[in-house]
Design a protein around this motif. Structure first.
Motif, PDB file in Angstrom:
ATOM      1  N   LEU A 229      27.068  19.499   3.163  1.00 18.67           N
ATOM      2  CA  LEU A 229      26.843  20.839   3.702  1.00 18.67           C
ATOM      3  C   LEU A 229      25.669  20.824   4.689  1.00 18.67           C
ATOM      4  O   LEU A 229      25.736  21.437   5.765  1.00 18.67           O
ATOM      5  CB  LEU A 229      26.544  21.801   2.546  1.00 18.67           C
ATOM      6  CG  LEU A 229      26.750  23.272   2.813  1.00 18.67           C
ATOM      7  CD1 LEU A 229      28.212  23.565   3.125  1.00 18.67           C
ATOM      8  CD2 LEU A 229      26.316  24.082   1.588  1.00 18.67           C
ATOM      9  N   ALA A 230      24.634  20.094   4.332  1.00 18.58           N
ATOM     10  CA  ALA A 230      23.476  19.999   5.227  1.00 18.58           C
ATOM     11  C   ALA A 230      23.885  19.340   6.554  1.00 18.58           C
ATOM     12  O   ALA A 230      23.460  19.764   7.631  1.00 18.58           O
ATOM     13  CB  ALA A 230      22.366  19.212   4.551  1.00 18.58           C
ATOM     14  N   TYR A 231      24.751  18.301   6.467  1.00 19.36           N
ATOM     15  CA  TYR A 231      25.224  17.635   7.698  1.00 19.36           C
ATOM     16  C   TYR A 231      25.953  18.630   8.600  1.00 19.36           C
ATOM     17  O   TYR A 231      25.908  18.539   9.816  1.00 19.36           O
ATOM     18  CB  TYR A 231      26.187  16.487   7.369  1.00 19.36           C
ATOM     19  CG  TYR A 231      25.531  15.201   6.940  1.00 19.36           C
ATOM     20  CD1 TYR A 231      24.544  14.605   7.726  1.00 19.36           C
ATOM     21  CD2 TYR A 231      25.912  14.557   5.762  1.00 19.36           C
ATOM     22  CE1 TYR A 231      23.941  13.419   7.326  1.00 19.36           C
ATOM     23  CE2 TYR A 231      25.315  13.373   5.357  1.00 19.36           C
ATOM     24  CZ  TYR A 231      24.328  12.813   6.143  1.00 19.36           C
ATOM     25  OH  TYR A 231      23.739  11.657   5.751  1.00 19.36           O
ATOM     26  N   LYS A 232      26.615  19.578   7.974  1.00 15.40           N
ATOM     27  CA  LYS A 232      27.395  20.548   8.744  1.00 15.40           C
ATOM     28  C   LYS A 232      26.461  21.440   9.570  1.00 15.40           C
ATOM     29  O   LYS A 232      26.767  21.781  10.709  1.00 15.40           O
ATOM     30  CB  LYS A 232      28.224  21.379   7.758  1.00 15.40           C
ATOM     31  CG  LYS A 232      29.374  22.089   8.381  1.00 15.40           C
ATOM     32  CD  LYS A 232      30.267  22.679   7.293  1.00 15.40           C
ATOM     33  CE  LYS A 232      31.002  23.880   7.821  1.00 15.40           C
ATOM     34  NZ  LYS A 232      31.608  24.654   6.761  1.00 15.40           N
ATOM     35  N   TYR A 233      25.335  21.816   8.993  1.00 17.59           N
ATOM     36  CA  TYR A 233      24.498  22.826   9.650  1.00 17.59           C
ATOM     37  C   TYR A 233      23.259  22.292  10.346  1.00 17.59           C
ATOM     38  O   TYR A 233      22.792  22.893  11.309  1.00 17.59           O
ATOM     39  CB  TYR A 233      24.085  23.895   8.632  1.00 17.59           C
ATOM     40  CG  TYR A 233      25.271  24.694   8.144  1.00 17.59           C
ATOM     41  CD1 TYR A 233      25.948  25.544   9.013  1.00 17.59           C
ATOM     42  CD2 TYR A 233      25.735  24.568   6.837  1.00 17.59           C
ATOM     43  CE1 TYR A 233      27.053  26.255   8.588  1.00 17.59           C
ATOM     44  CE2 TYR A 233      26.844  25.284   6.405  1.00 17.59           C
ATOM     45  CZ  TYR A 233      27.497  26.129   7.290  1.00 17.59           C
ATOM     46  OH  TYR A 233      28.580  26.829   6.871  1.00 17.59           O
TER      47      TYR A 233
END
Ligand code: NVA
Length: 207
Positions: free
Chosen positions: A21-25
């Motif tokens: 999720l962090a990679y996404k944002y």
């Protein structure tokens, strides 16, 4: 907001999904400092430690005893960069069946469910980690007891072999005190090398 404040993010989590999720944002580099699935910083550092000890990361026989966990998973990824280096894993079959899909495409890792002294005697390095990791819901002590690294296991290997453990260790569980404090154990220089290798990661990211 964090993308505005930071140059990069060092992310340690018990749930790999949070990392995804962090990679996404987050729009800048993220260093995975450990998740329940993987521990690439440890694996990169351990390759450095192997090179420091053997002069090369190629042609090595690594024996891993015990749990199938984040540290082993990342190690199995980084050895793809080392020609003719392989990992023989001694573990419990039930644990293997739960984790095997993560290793399906990797031909450099072999799993065994009974101790094979012949394979162990060819090891350059015996590695282990805690039997029960920080995110595990069940205690795997009983399942893995016969894969403890003890003096008998180390005595099967040759003079130049080493013992590695990412630490922290549970002495008396996955490793005996005489092994972790013994002559073949390089766990302290292995721990020191985390600093060196992690500086290398920052340099590679040009931070
Ligand atoms: N497998 C261990 C590694 C600790 C550095 C854990 O996840 O608890």
């Amino acid at each position: 907001v964090m993308s505005c404040y930071l140059d990069y993010l060092v992310f340690r989590t018990t749930d790999h999904k949070k990392l995804d999720l962090a990679y996404k944002y987050f729009k800048k580099p993220i260093i995975n400092a450990l998740s329940d699935l993987s521990h690439p910083c440890q694996a990169i550092s351990d390759m450095y430690t192997l090179k420091e000890n053997f002069g090369t990361i190629e042609g090595l026989n690594i024996v891993w005893m015990g749990d199938i966990n984040n540290v082993l998973y990342s190690l199995s990824e980084v050895i793809n960069f080392a020609n003719n280096t392989k990992i023989d894993v001694f573990t419990n079959e039930k644990i293997y069946l739960k984790n095997k899909d993560n290793f399906n495409k990797n031909k450099k890792i072999n799993f065994h469910f009974e101790i094979d002294e012949n394979i162990i005697s060819n090891a350059n390095c015996i590695m282990t980690d805690v039997f029960t990791s920080m995110n595990d819901k069940v205690d795997k002590e009983k399942l893995l007891r016969k894969f403890q690294v003890n003096n008998h296991i180390m005595s099967l290997t040759d003079k130049k072999s080493i013992f590695m453990h990412c630490l922290p260790a549970k002495i008396g569980s996955e490793v005996t005190e005489d092994v972790i404090k013994g002559q073949k154990s390089i766990v302290l220089s292995q721990a020191k090398n985390r600093l060196v290798a992690q500086k290398g990661i920052l340099k590679w990211l040009k931070i």
